[in-house]
Write a protein that holds these residues in place. Structure first.
Motif, PDB file in Angstrom:
ATOM      1  N   ASP B  23     -14.821  83.235 -92.634  1.00 31.66           N
ATOM      2  CA  ASP B  23     -14.825  83.938 -91.338  1.00 31.66           C
ATOM      3  C   ASP B  23     -15.290  83.023 -90.210  1.00 31.66           C
ATOM      4  N   VAL B  24     -16.372  82.310 -90.494  1.00 33.82           N
ATOM      5  CA  VAL B  24     -16.936  81.403 -89.494  1.00 33.82           C
ATOM      6  C   VAL B  24     -15.891  80.386 -89.057  1.00 33.82           C
ATOM      7  N   ARG B  25     -15.175  79.866 -90.045  1.00 36.07           N
ATOM      8  CA  ARG B  25     -14.177  78.842 -89.736  1.00 36.07           C
ATOM      9  C   ARG B  25     -12.969  79.437 -89.018  1.00 36.07           C
ATOM     10  N   GLN B  26     -12.605  80.632 -89.443  1.00 35.49           N
ATOM     11  CA  GLN B  26     -11.489  81.299 -88.792  1.00 35.49           C
ATOM     12  C   GLN B  26     -11.795  81.498 -87.309  1.00 35.49           C
ATOM     13  N   GLN B  27     -13.020  81.912 -87.069  1.00 33.38           N
ATOM     14  CA  GLN B  27     -13.437  82.164 -85.695  1.00 33.38           C
ATOM     15  C   GLN B  27     -13.379  80.881 -84.864  1.00 33.38           C
ATOM     16  N   LEU B  28     -13.829  79.782 -85.463  1.00 34.66           N
ATOM     17  CA  LEU B  28     -13.757  78.493 -84.775  1.00 34.66           C
ATOM     18  C   LEU B  28     -12.322  78.154 -84.416  1.00 34.66           C
ATOM     19  N   GLU B  29     -11.434  78.345 -85.372  1.00 33.69           N
ATOM     20  CA  GLU B  29     -10.027  78.014 -85.124  1.00 33.69           C
ATOM     21  C   GLU B  29      -9.415  78.950 -84.092  1.00 33.69           C
ATOM     22  N   ASP B  30      -9.817  80.212 -84.158  1.00 32.65           N
ATOM     23  CA  ASP B  30      -9.270  81.196 -83.206  1.00 32.65           C
ATOM     24  C   ASP B  30      -9.648  80.846 -81.768  1.00 32.65           C
ATOM     25  N   GLU B  31     -10.849  80.311 -81.621  1.00 36.06           N
ATOM     26  CA  GLU B  31     -11.297  79.951 -80.276  1.00 36.06           C
ATOM     27  C   GLU B  31     -10.500  78.784 -79.701  1.00 36.06           C
ATOM     28  N   ASP B  32      -9.888  78.016 -80.579  1.00 41.12           N
ATOM     29  CA  ASP B  32      -9.128  76.848 -80.137  1.00 41.12           C
ATOM     30  C   ASP B  32      -7.719  76.875 -80.710  1.00 41.12           C
ATOM     31  N   ARG B  33      -7.060  78.005 -80.599  1.00 43.58           N
ATOM     32  CA  ARG B  33      -5.801  78.184 -81.312  1.00 43.58           C
ATOM     33  C   ARG B  33      -4.757  77.129 -80.932  1.00 43.58           C
ATOM     34  N   VAL B  83     -18.617  73.381 -85.245  1.00 42.34           N
ATOM     35  CA  VAL B  83     -17.868  72.746 -84.166  1.00 42.34           C
ATOM     36  C   VAL B  83     -16.455  72.459 -84.656  1.00 42.34           C
ATOM     37  N   GLU B  84     -15.467  72.770 -83.844  1.00 46.24           N
ATOM     38  CA  GLU B  84     -14.080  72.496 -84.197  1.00 46.24           C
ATOM     39  C   GLU B  84     -13.876  70.968 -84.225  1.00 46.24           C
ATOM     40  N   ILE B  85     -13.375  70.511 -85.348  1.00 46.53           N
ATOM     41  CA  ILE B  85     -13.245  69.063 -85.557  1.00 46.53           C
ATOM     42  C   ILE B  85     -12.372  68.397 -84.481  1.00 46.53           C
ATOM     43  N   ARG B  86     -11.376  69.112 -83.980  1.00 43.09           N
ATOM     44  CA  ARG B  86     -10.459  68.516 -83.003  1.00 43.09           C
ATOM     45  C   ARG B  86     -11.116  68.326 -81.636  1.00 43.09           C
ATOM     46  N   ARG B  87     -12.339  68.809 -81.513  1.00 37.40           N
ATOM     47  CA  ARG B  87     -13.081  68.571 -80.269  1.00 37.40           C
ATOM     48  C   ARG B  87     -13.998  67.357 -80.403  1.00 37.40           C
ATOM     49  N   THR B  88     -13.946  66.699 -81.545  1.00 37.34           N
ATOM     50  CA  THR B  88     -14.886  65.598 -81.784  1.00 37.34           C
ATOM     51  C   THR B  88     -14.147  64.328 -82.180  1.00 37.34           C
ATOM     52  N   ASN B  89     -14.867  63.239 -82.150  1.00 32.71           N
ATOM     53  CA  ASN B  89     -14.367  61.999 -82.727  1.00 32.71           C
ATOM     54  C   ASN B  89     -15.004  61.888 -84.114  1.00 32.71           C
ATOM     55  N   PRO B  90     -14.238  62.221 -85.162  1.00 34.80           N
ATOM     56  CA  PRO B  90     -14.835  62.275 -86.504  1.00 34.80           C
ATOM     57  C   PRO B  90     -15.465  60.956 -86.943  1.00 34.80           C
ATOM     58  N   TYR B  91     -14.947  59.841 -86.463  1.00 33.37           N
ATOM     59  CA  TYR B  91     -15.539  58.552 -86.839  1.00 33.37           C
ATOM     60  C   TYR B  91     -16.943  58.405 -86.266  1.00 33.37           C
ATOM     61  N   LEU B  92     -17.093  58.873 -85.039  1.00 30.57           N
ATOM     62  CA  LEU B  92     -18.415  58.814 -84.411  1.00 30.57           C
ATOM     63  C   LEU B  92     -19.374  59.770 -85.135  1.00 30.57           C
TER      64      LEU B  92
END
Lengths: 442, 302
Positions: B23-33, B83-92
């Motif tokens: 659910d938590v993850r779904q919500q994260l994705e929904d916020e950034d569909r 935090v939605e991964i696509r909002r971050t620089n995963p390498y950092l």
């Protein structure tokens, strides 16, 4: 009608003005954050919680190597008084940059978030805002240093025996909790032990605390120097690599002695680290211990000869300072101290008595493996002597009113200064009264 | 607290049910569909394999202990549950998680060393400015509510090793299964001792050197015979007991006496076995490209 009006002399006006400007300067410590708010960095980190949205800073309490502590009151629904520890950013002045959080701050944040015990200072929240760390704690009105100083100035009079007993019991109780959870405090001293206005003892400042469960490296290699010099255990002075929770119990012994005599028992002078950052042998501190306890022997402390600095011990004079009425060493120190501080001989409950000496001797035991553990110390007959019970409020039955913690608004140079030592608001700078500067860290 | 998992923040705040976590993850994705649709990513486990390999390389250059790598992986997983991964620089985030984990596991590395090693490894994604990593550290700690002390299964594994008198080979295999569980959601779902028990169990039942990986069903069946309701001892249907089967029986009877949650162990072993299935689809290049797409397009590497 003038009689009913508040006095409005020029003096009060000046005082008011001064207060206002001081308030502004304290507030300024927190306002840096607001400046930065105007230009949020691209994709950058911004705190969801604002310190100033929840707390109103009312003054400055103390400073140390880590940063500064402020007193604050809650606003917007947050109720009560708080102590906010603001970690100073690495480079002060100019523009503050993110430089990575010190390991000490990381440990303190993590341990305080994890720990919860009535004899530990309670963490309310941590706010990471605009390159600064704010740790919000419950506010404690007193600390042991302040209580000791209150009893030594202007005239010396003893801290009641029952109060000392309660303080020690609560301190050991908190320490037992830490040790059963594999946490070494490593910086116990009067200034780090808080007392609430209800007489509850709270262990504070976990800046040097760490877990000791199966460490990846020996504890020495992590931090070369731990514990403020006067409270540092002999095995640390002798360079022990694998020290144990017993170092905290030595410090408790020193604190017990200081509560009785109102002066540090082993007031040595710290040898400073040289330019090569090698850790010097603390000869003077060792000397102070030997003067009272006598020279440690390998008969009483078999591990002594294996201590890295064992050979240095020869440079310490073995002369014992006090000897009177056929008594020597700690025993002589103890009875002389009780007499000179002014403990009455009767009733027995008003005097820490022979059980106090026995407990003290077992805490100030040279051999760390024989030194009492927190659990054993709590079982000591000292706490049950005379059929008494230890009070949960260390002020119970006391007439003395300790002054409130002095909080100063005089803090103009908050952004620039980084004074060493444990400077306390209102009280003289510790470095002036001869308190050793805060522990050094590697 | 530190010695006591039951009172720890890990148990109180960072153990989810499968439903809650999803659910938590779904919500994260929904916020950034839009973001999620625009930049598809591989299966989470495949991404985890990629991150783990990258982390391993980085850690190797700095000689970092496994426990710190494990802590860094848990930090990553916790962070990306908020935090939605696509909002971050995963390498950092990866480099920062390692930097922070090293401090918490008492094997600190200087921030400049971490940044320069990270830059050498991912020159397109890491700039040589330490303040970026310092800022990301604030982000990480804040999202994790300063709850940084992690309980790992390694400790339990070491304790059990003595109790159960396990052979060194089996312990090593169990150890690497524990290493692998960080590629799944298990660290957010089950207590570390359950992982340790499962890893030991799998180490005894799945001998990769013999017949390849057994199916999840076989292992689970053997495990469930440890549950108090089952009368049948493990391995009865498989002919005369081998040494390995004896070991399994020993473990199973030991488990049956204890209070380890057998159902959780079964679920856990299924999760790990399905990880090994998914692994076959792993393609480093795909992971790299799909991450690079959103990092570059959104300027997250600046």
């Amino acid at each position: 009608m003038s009689g009913t009006n508040p006095p409005s002399s020029a003096a009060t006006a000046r005082a008011l003005e001064a207060t206002q400007s001081l308030k502004r300067s304290v507030q300024a410590a927190f306002d840096e954050s607001q400046d930065a708010r105007k230009a949020p960095p691209n994709n950058g980190y911004t705190s969801k919680v604002r310190v100033l949205d929840r707390y109103k800073v009312v003054g400055f309490i103390s400073s140390g190597t880590y940063g500064r502590v402020y007193k604050a009151v809650g606003v917007n629904g947050q109720v009560g008084e708080f102590a906010i520890k603001k970690f100073k950013p690495d480079k002060e002045g100019e523009t503050i940059q993110y430089t990575g959080i010190s390991q000490s701050a990381c440990r303190e944040m993590a341990l305080c978030s994890e720990l919860s015990h009535p004899n530990m200072i309670h963490l309310v929240e941590i706010i990471l805002e605009d390159k600064c760390i704010f740790m919000v704690f419950e506010y404690a009105e007193h600390d042991l240093l302040q209580i000791i100083q209150h009893h030594s100035q202007p005239t010396r009079y003893p801290i009641p025996a029952s109060a000392i007993k309660s303080i020690l019991f609560q301190l050991l109780n908190g320490l037992l909790y830490l040790h059963t959870n594999w946490v070494l405090h490593r910086d116990l001293k009067p200034a780090n032990i808080m007392v609430t206005s209800k007489g509850e003892v709270r262990i504070g400042d976990l800046g040097l605390a760490r877990l000791f469960y199966k460490p990846l490296h020996n504890l020495f290699s992590g931090d070369k120097v731990v514990v403020t010099i006067w409270y540092r255990a002999p095995e640390l002075l002798l360079g022990s690599r694998h020290y144990t929770p017993a170092i905290d119990l030595w410090a408790v012994g020193c604190i017990f002695a200081e509560l009785l005599s109102l002066r540090p028992i082993f007031k040595g002078e710290e040898a400073k680290m040289d330019s090569k950052k090698t850790v010097p042998f603390q000869k003077n501190q060792m000397q102070k211990i030997v003067e009272i306890l006598g020279m440690p022997t390998k008969e009483k402390w078999p591990g002594l000869v294996h201590q890295p600095e064992f050979t240095q011990l020869q440079s310490v004079s073995s002369a014992v300072r006090e000897a009177s009425q056929g008594k020597t060493g700690l025993e002589a120190w103890y009875w002389n101290t009780l007499k000179s501080t002014g403990y009455p001989d009767s009733p027995p409950s008003a005097n820490p008595g022979p059980q106090g000496l026995d407990l003290l001797a077992k805490l100030l035991e040279y051999d760390p493996s024989k030194r009492l553990t927190a659990e054993q110390a709590l079982q000591h007959p000292y706490f049950t002597a005379n059929g008494e019970r230890v009070t949960a409020n260390c002020f119970e039955g006391m007439t003395t009113q300790y002054p409130h913690r002095r909080v100063s608004a005089d803090d103009n140079d908050i952004r620039m200064s980084s004074l060493p030592g444990t400077k306390r608001g209102g009280l003289p700078d510790d470095s002036l009264t001869g308190r050793p500067t805060k522990r050094m860290k590697d | 607290m530190a010695a006591n998992f039951w009172a720890s923040t890990q148990r109180l705040h960072w153990q989810f049910s499968r439903e809650t976590l999803s659910d938590v993850r779904q919500q994260l994705e929904d916020e950034d569909r839009n973001l999620v649709q625009q930049y598809p990513l591989p299966d989470r486990r495949l991404l985890s394999i990629f991150f783990n390999q990258q982390l391993g390389k980085l850690g190797k250059k700095m000689n970092i202990r496994q426990q710190a790598l494990a802590t860094a992986q848990v930090y990553m997983r916790r962070f990306y549950s908020k935090v939605e991964i696509r909002r971050t620089n995963p390498y950092l985030v990866l480099a920062t998680a390692l930097y922070l984990a090293c401090k918490m596991e008492e094997c600190p590395q200087h921030i400049r060393v971490v940044v320069s090693e990270a830059r050498q490894q991912w020159p397109e994604f890491i700039i040589s400015d330490v303040s970026k990593l310092g800022e990301c550290e604030f982000y990480l700690i804040s999202e994790m509510n300063s709850q940084l002390i992690i309980h790992h299964p390694y400790r339990t594994l070491q304790e059990f090793q003595g109790t159960l008198n396990m052979a060194q080979d089996d312990v090593s295999l169990a150890w690497s299964i524990v290493n692998d569980h960080y590629l799944t959601d298990l660290p957010l779902l089950v207590p570390p001792h359950v992982i340790a028990v499962t890893a030991m169990f799998l180490a005894l039942t799945l001998k990769p050197t013999q017949t390849g990986l057994q199916s999840a069903a076989t292992s689970a069946a053997a495990l469930s015979s440890a549950s108090p309701t089952s009368k049948e001892p493990a391995g009865t249907s498989q002919g005369p007991p081998s040494t390995q089967q004896k070991k399994v029986q020993h473990l199973v009877s030991w488990l049956a006496e204890g209070e380890v949650d057998i159902t959780a162990c079964i679920e856990c072993s299924q999760e790990i076995i399905s990880l090994y299935d998914v692994w076959e689809q792993y393609n480093e290049k795909t992971c790299k490209e799909q991450i690079a797409r959103f990092v570059k397009a959104r300027g997250l590497d600046k």
